[in-house]
Design a protein around this motif. Structure first.
Motif, short mmCIF file in Angstrom:
data_model
loop_
_atom_site.label_atom_id
_atom_site.label_comp_id
_atom_site.label_asym_id
_atom_site.label_seq_id
_atom_site.Cartn_x
_atom_site.Cartn_y
_atom_site.Cartn_z
N UNK A 175 0.82 -1.21 -0.03
CA UNK A 175 -0.12 -0.12 -0.02
C UNK A 175 1.05 1.23 0.12
N UNK A 176 2.02 1.09 0.91
CA UNK A 176 2.76 2.39 0.94
C UNK A 176 3.63 2.77 -0.45
N UNK A 177 3.98 1.50 -1.00
CA UNK A 177 4.59 1.62 -2.26
C UNK A 177 3.66 2.23 -3.50
N UNK A 178 2.56 1.78 -3.48
CA UNK A 178 1.58 2.19 -4.35
C UNK A 178 1.07 3.65 -4.15
N UNK A 179 0.96 4.12 -3.09
CA UNK A 179 0.73 5.60 -2.78
C UNK A 179 1.64 6.48 -2.51
N UNK A 180 2.55 6.06 -1.76
CA UNK A 180 3.86 7.06 -1.52
C UNK A 180 4.95 6.89 -2.82
N UNK A 181 4.99 5.79 -3.57
CA UNK A 181 5.74 5.55 -4.43
C UNK A 181 7.12 5.11 -4.24
N UNK A 182 7.45 4.77 -2.95
CA UNK A 182 8.66 4.13 -2.64
C UNK A 182 8.46 3.20 -1.77
N UNK A 183 9.69 2.33 -1.44
CA UNK A 183 9.46 1.43 -0.37
C UNK A 183 9.69 2.05 1.03
N UNK A 184 8.74 1.64 2.03
CA UNK A 184 8.90 2.21 3.17
C UNK A 184 10.26 1.76 4.13
N UNK A 185 10.36 2.46 5.00
CA UNK A 185 11.58 2.16 6.07
C UNK A 185 10.89 1.34 6.81
N UNK A 186 11.85 0.49 7.69
CA UNK A 186 11.29 -0.42 8.55
C UNK A 186 10.82 0.25 9.90
N UNK A 187 11.10 1.42 10.16
CA UNK A 187 10.49 1.98 11.28
C UNK A 187 9.04 2.58 10.96
N UNK A 188 8.98 2.96 9.52
CA UNK A 188 7.75 3.57 8.95
C UNK A 188 6.44 2.37 8.95
N UNK A 189 7.04 1.06 8.63
CA UNK A 189 6.25 -0.15 8.71
C UNK A 189 5.72 -0.52 9.83
N UNK A 190 6.73 -0.41 11.05
CA UNK A 190 6.27 -0.67 12.39
C UNK A 190 5.29 0.16 13.06
N UNK A 191 5.23 1.53 12.62
CA UNK A 191 4.33 2.63 13.13
C UNK A 191 2.91 2.24 12.54
N UNK A 192 3.04 1.93 11.17
CA UNK A 192 1.70 1.70 10.48
C UNK A 192 1.25 0.34 10.96
N UNK A 193 1.90 -0.59 11.34
CA UNK A 193 1.41 -1.96 11.76
C UNK A 193 0.97 -1.68 13.30
N UNK A 194 1.54 -1.07 14.14
CA UNK A 194 0.98 -0.65 15.34
C UNK A 194 -0.22 -0.06 15.33
N UNK A 195 -0.46 0.97 14.35
CA UNK A 195 -1.82 1.65 14.10
C UNK A 195 -2.75 0.51 13.76
N UNK A 196 -2.57 -0.12 12.72
CA UNK A 196 -3.41 -1.22 12.12
C UNK A 196 -3.97 -2.03 13.43
#
Length: 767
Positions: free
Chosen positions: A694-715
């Motif tokens: 989703x991040x790659x489709x919308x923001x157009x780059x591979x997310x950093x691990x810390x960004x994935x962690x924040x979004x996973x926690x939010x989910x």
């Protein structure tokens, strides 16, 4: 001994001669560097502070003094025989200098009542200029551009094409160094947005390896995409004031969209700019014009047209002609000719007679001020118009996307057989004719060639005359603005005395001449821009660079700005998989708050009530959103889109809380978040992989691990908070069918994560 003395004497003489020559050369160089430029330093001061009373407008001129014309400025003053406004080399004897330094307020210029005041630096510049000879120069924009030699630079390994040599020379003169190249993900996103208005697909991301060869291959690929024409058409629709309604109070529906389809087609076919413009200005006057050339002339029928009873027809007919005249000046000449409608231009050498001489080219259209009041399909186009048949679409006008068989008519240009006389209108009033004038062009720009026909076709020929100083400059500048955010001339619609000076005049002129020499090839010009090292720079800026050049006028970094309204919508639809990629066709009505049209309408006509479209029409690109002039689409307006009342060469860029509220609450954004969430949940991947995609489709780059962690926690937190009832309520947004194969709670939780991604500044920012 005598020989030695002679030898040393000659040597000393040579040494002294050499020193003297070096001193002279240094003094010469220093003198040249110290010369005050009239165009770049003095004229802007005079234009801002003096021309209103001592400029081109004879009606407002004081004391018979005209400071924009050296023939008058150096003459003896009418009101003070024996005195001169300017005496070259003698500031103390020049009345201009005496007045701007006067301590007596009755003598001081500008007068205190004007609330204008010269700074100490401006006064010093004027004093220095007079001391150096008070040399005037023709306004830079009215001189024919010359293709100067490509400058040499210190960092010879950095430039990729000629553009970079001009840019780097400017940087080096300022002590700047270019930024490093942007990383490949941001570079691809920038390129895809600029050439198609869409985010890059995952396939394109995987295809691009960051190499020069791969980059250029993708440039060519994107230039050939049908989406390229849609992207390029948006700025032209702003210029042409295209809308789907007539404007004024009734604001009835019009079927001008086939002309919009032609614009998209013209860009995709890479129609040379001279043909592209000539067909729009005068396609009907070409020998045996085709239906395509006739359709192109819809350009000059996009203006507002009244359908209200009780109006004075001639008043409105004159306003239509004025609209076309003003459009011509701003779009093609970059001159505010409309300022000369009621009086001589106060700042530019365009007289009222010049204005109505241009007006005469557009004054013979076979139209009425009011033809019919708002009603049925017969009013969807005003005469003169052309009918587009199914046979036309199947054979000649295949680019028109007409899904039904209903009658289709489009307003076009067509002149009366008998010439309508044109008069200078006193104070611009339609019923106050003065002396008769005839088709002609401002001599200050370029006199009209007597070999050209005195009609719109002749005007188009004049526009593309090799001696015309403005046409190529103006369009090159508009395209530069499209790809770099700001034109080389910041005021894209004003190349006159009040406009900004070019930040790199040599580059502007080189590009203008090169554009003309290469057959007005638009795609070639764009390719030059986007393959340059200048374009590829990272937009990251150091504190030192920002403080020294906050507006990036020296282009020592890449562009960074929020993308246009249409493309924000396109990002949401494309990344979610909802986008309907059909090119062309009637404009559509997506989601809109209830009651907007009904609260601002006369209650008559097809556009009195908002009837939202259904199905795939809800997911068309932003360019196809129906524009009602009196109530433009709120999403577009909030993100600074034009309501298309008048020609606009540049949109404002604002930053308001409403924009954040739209991205958080707009039904299209929420629906797209829900659809993408449902699609991801059906994939056999874990939560982190879904978030990354989703991040790659919308923001157009591979997310950093810390960004994935924040979004996973939010989910996870959302999943814990949302119960089945609230989940069902949350996902029931939009009309796209709900996928019952996936869990509603998981869909709602992931939907909120995706909505957050759409609300990131990075998502809708070109970096």
């Amino acid at each position: 001994m005598i020989g030695q003395r002679l030898y040393w004497g000659v040597l000393a003489g040579v040494f002294l001669l050499s020193c003297q020559r070096e001193k002279t050369e240094n003094q010469s160089a220093e003198g040249t560097e110290g010369l005050v430029s009239y165009n770049f330093e003095i004229r802007p001061i005079l234009s801002d502070k003096c021309f209103a009373c001592h400029g081109p407008d004879a009606g407002k001129r004081e004391a018979g003094l005209r400071l924009d014309d050296p023939k008058v400025a150096f003459k003896v003053l009418d009101e003070n025989p024996g005195a001169y406004a300017l005496i070259p080399g003698k500031p103390a004897m020049s009345e201009v200098y005496k007045r701007i330094t006067a301590s007596d307020t009755t003598q001081l210029m500008p007068p205190p009542a004007s609330h204008l005041k010269l700074s100490a630096e401006e006064i010093a510049l004027i004093e220095k200029w007079i001391r150096q000879g008070a040399k005037y120069e023709e306004h830079w924009a009215f001189t024919v551009p010359k293709k100067t030699k490509v400058p040499e630079v210190g960092q010879t390994e950095w430039p990729r094409n000629e553009i970079d040599h001009f840019v780097l020379r400017k940087m080096e003169n300022q002590g700047f160094e270019p930024n490093e190249q942007a990383d490949k993900e941001r570079l691809l996103k920038r390129l895809s947005f600029d050439l198609t208005g869409l985010p890059p697909s995952l396939a394109l991301m995987n295809q691009f390896d960051g190499s020069d060869q791969s980059y250029e291959k993708i440039v060519d690929q994107l230039l050939q995409s049908p989406a390229y024409g849609e992207k390029m058409a948006v700025h032209w629709l702003d210029i042409a004031r295209y809308a789907d309604s007539y404007g004024y109070q009734d604001d009835g529906y019009r079927t001008q969209w086939p002309w919009r389809d032609w614009v998209i087609h013209g860009f995709n076919q890479n129609l040379p700019y001279d043909k592209f413009v000539t067909w729009q200005l005068a396609g009907d006057l070409l020998p045996e014009p085709t239906k395509e050339q006739l359709l192109a002339t819809g350009f000059n029928r996009n203006h507002k047209i009244t359908e209200e009873g009780g109006v004075i027809p001639e008043e409105y007919r004159v306003s239509y002609v004025s609209d076309r005249t003003d459009l011509f000046g701003k779009a093609f000449l970059g001159i505010t000719v409309e300022c000369a409608r009621c009086h001589d231009h106060k700042y530019d050498p365009v007289s009222q007679e010049d204005y109505y001489s241009l007006f005469a080219f557009f004054n013979n259209v076979n139209e009425l001020g009011i033809e019919s009041v708002i009603g049925g399909p017969e009013t969807y186009a005003k005469k003169p118009f052309m009918e587009v048949t199914r046979h036309d679409i199947d054979s000649l006008l295949t680019f028109i996307n007409k899904p039904d068989t209903n009658r289709l008519i489009v307003s076009i240009m067509d002149d009366k057989a008998e010439k309508r006389p044109t008069y200078l209108l006193n104070r611009g009033v339609y019923d106050a004719p003065g002396e008769q004038v005839f088709p002609a062009t401002p001599r200050s720009i370029l006199g009209f060639n007597t070999n050209y026909p005195k009609n719109r076709l002749g005007l188009a020929k004049w526009l593309f005359d090799p001696s015309n100083p403005l046409t190529a400059r103006v369009y090159v500048n508009i395209l530069w603005q499209e790809f770099f955010g700001t034109g080389l001339v910041k005021t894209t619609g004003d190349f006159g005395m009040q406009g900004e000076l070019p930040s790199n005049p040599a580059l502007l002129d080189w590009l203008a001449v090169d554009f003309r020499e290469n057959g007005w090839n638009v795609k070639r010009l764009i390719r030059q821009m986007v393959t340059s090292a200048t374009y590829r720079q990272s937009s990251v800026v150091s504190k030192e660079k920002y403080e020294a050049d906050p507006d990036n006028r020296f282009l020592a970094r890449g562009p960074r700005y929020r993308i246009a309204a249409e493309y924000i919508r396109d990002i949401v639809l494309a990344s979610s998989g909802l986008l309907n990629t059909t090119v062309g066709g009637p404009s559509v009505k997506p989601y809109q708050p209830a009651g907007l049209w009904e609260g601002a309408t006369s209650g008559r006509g097809l556009l009195s009530i908002y009837k939202q479209d259904k199905g795939s029409r809800l997911y068309r690109r932003g360019i196809y959103t129906l524009i009602k002039r009196t109530v433009p689409p709120p999403f577009m307006s909030i993100f600074d889109a034009s309501n298309r009342d008048i020609c606009e060469t540049k949109r404002l860029k604002t930053n308001t809380p409403l924009q954040a509220l739209v991205m958080m609450n707009d039904p299209t954004v929420l629906e797209a978040s829900r659809v993408l969430a449902s699609n991801l949940l059906k994939e056999s991947s874990d939560t982190d992989q879904k978030i990354k995609k989703a991040f790659q489709l919308i923001v157009c780059r591979v997310p950093k691990e810390e960004e994935v962690t924040v979004l996973h926690d939010y989910f996870t937190s959302q999943l814990g908070k949302i119960d089945a009832r609230s989940a069902e309520k949350l996902i029931r947004v939009g009309e796209y069918p709900i996928d019952n194969q996936v869990d509603a709670r998981e869909t709602a939780a992931l939907m909120r994560v995706i909505s957050t991604l759409y609300n990131l500044e990075e998502t809708i920012t070109k970096t």
